[in-house]
Design an enzyme around this catalytic site. Sequence first.
Site, PDB file in Angstrom:
ATOM      1  N   ILE A  14       1.013 -17.474   0.781  1.00 49.67           N
ATOM      2  CA  ILE A  14       2.032 -16.688   0.085  1.00 49.67           C
ATOM      3  C   ILE A  14       2.118 -15.279   0.659  1.00 49.67           C
ATOM      4  CG2 ILE A  14       0.523 -15.842  -1.763  1.00 49.67           C
ATOM      5  CD1 ILE A  14       4.196 -16.952  -2.134  1.00 49.67           C
ATOM      6  N   SER A  36      -9.709  -9.836   2.895  1.00 51.15           N
ATOM      7  CA  SER A  36      -9.639 -11.288   2.857  1.00 51.15           C
ATOM      8  C   SER A  36     -10.896 -11.872   3.475  1.00 51.15           C
ATOM      9  CB  SER A  36      -8.405 -11.788   3.611  1.00 51.15           C
ATOM     10  OG  SER A  36      -8.345 -13.202   3.613  1.00 51.15           O
ATOM     11  N   ARG A  37     -11.376 -12.962   2.898  1.00 51.22           N
ATOM     12  CA  ARG A  37     -12.555 -13.619   3.458  1.00 51.22           C
ATOM     13  C   ARG A  37     -12.224 -14.413   4.711  1.00 51.22           C
ATOM     14  NH1 ARG A  37     -14.839 -16.878  -1.565  1.00 51.22           N
ATOM     15  NH2 ARG A  37     -12.591 -17.116  -1.875  1.00 51.22           N
ATOM     16  N   LYS A  89       1.838 -13.943  -9.387  1.00 48.00           N
ATOM     17  CA  LYS A  89       1.827 -14.764 -10.595  1.00 48.00           C
ATOM     18  C   LYS A  89       0.890 -15.959 -10.366  1.00 48.00           C
ATOM     19  CE  LYS A  89       3.912 -18.388  -8.894  1.00 48.00           C
ATOM     20  NZ  LYS A  89       3.340 -19.748  -8.949  1.00 48.00           N
ATOM     21  N   ASP A 167       1.150 -23.949 -12.025  1.00 42.86           N
ATOM     22  CA  ASP A 167       1.270 -22.838 -11.070  1.00 42.86           C
ATOM     23  C   ASP A 167       2.715 -22.701 -10.602  1.00 42.86           C
ATOM     24  OD1 ASP A 167      -0.234 -20.850  -9.121  1.00 42.86           O
ATOM     25  OD2 ASP A 167       1.130 -22.028  -7.870  1.00 42.86           O
TER      26      ASP A 167
END
Length: 306
Positions: A14, A36-37, A89, A167
Amino acid sequence: METVRLGLVGIGKIARDQHLPAIAANPDFTLAATASRHGSVEGVTGYHDIAEMAAACPLDAVSLCTPPGGRYEQALTAIEAGLHVMLEKPPAATLSHVAALEAAARRANVTLFATWHSREAAGVAPARAWLSDKKINAVRIDWREDIRRWHPGQEWILAAGGFGVFDPGINALSIATQILPEELFVEHATMDVPAGRASPLAASIAMRCGEAPVRVEFDFLQTGPQTWSIEVDTDAGTLSLAMGGSVLTLPGEEQRTEPDREYARLYARFAELIATGQSDVDVRPMRLVSDAFLLAERRTTDSFSF
């Protein structure tokens, strides 16, 4: 307003598909860092997590694109660092988490923006205006998409707190709560949960909007053409929103279609909220999801694998 130095947290699908292009096109924001991992953005300093990023890089705001399960801790870290926060969201895993973040943002005097990108689809605002003085007779919501296409390999979405088919389904509820002139209430629901999973792949929900029945169907296993539609029967005819709210058809009028600018509008709204010292936290779509989970009859179906 000076350019907002933004940190983007969670460099996944996303973020790459929507957030990065919207940020790049908005002169109010400069992408100053990422956390971010697993992902990174070329030319932008990357950090392992939000705490490391907030401590090492001068920032004004963060945008969180991570799964909802860890969103509360990440957002709270940012708020306590004095940063404005924009939430993908659904805004968090629970309503209590959202309420706590809203209170923390007030104490820290920072902006908290719980986004609902589907509300920014081109047909939503004119649909709300048209429905404002109509009598609602019935509502039909059909949100059917392919989990393997839109969430490839994302095991978290079927885990506890992952929301499952809700979702994407919460996008439909975000539109419905925005356009309908009366509140929605859940009366009954059924959920189909694959064996060994915690969240549903399909759901049917019966709601009411005033005296009008509202039928909701969510399906995460639809292949081929995808369906994201809302139909509202009124005393003046039927309004139809298709393609996630981007295509509007009103009785006696030609179909209206405009390009997708959902995330561009979200970032414009975030900049406005920061400039005016406001927050925007509407939990109505999430409350309906919570009510559906509380009332639902859960049915175990065949196991599912990506």
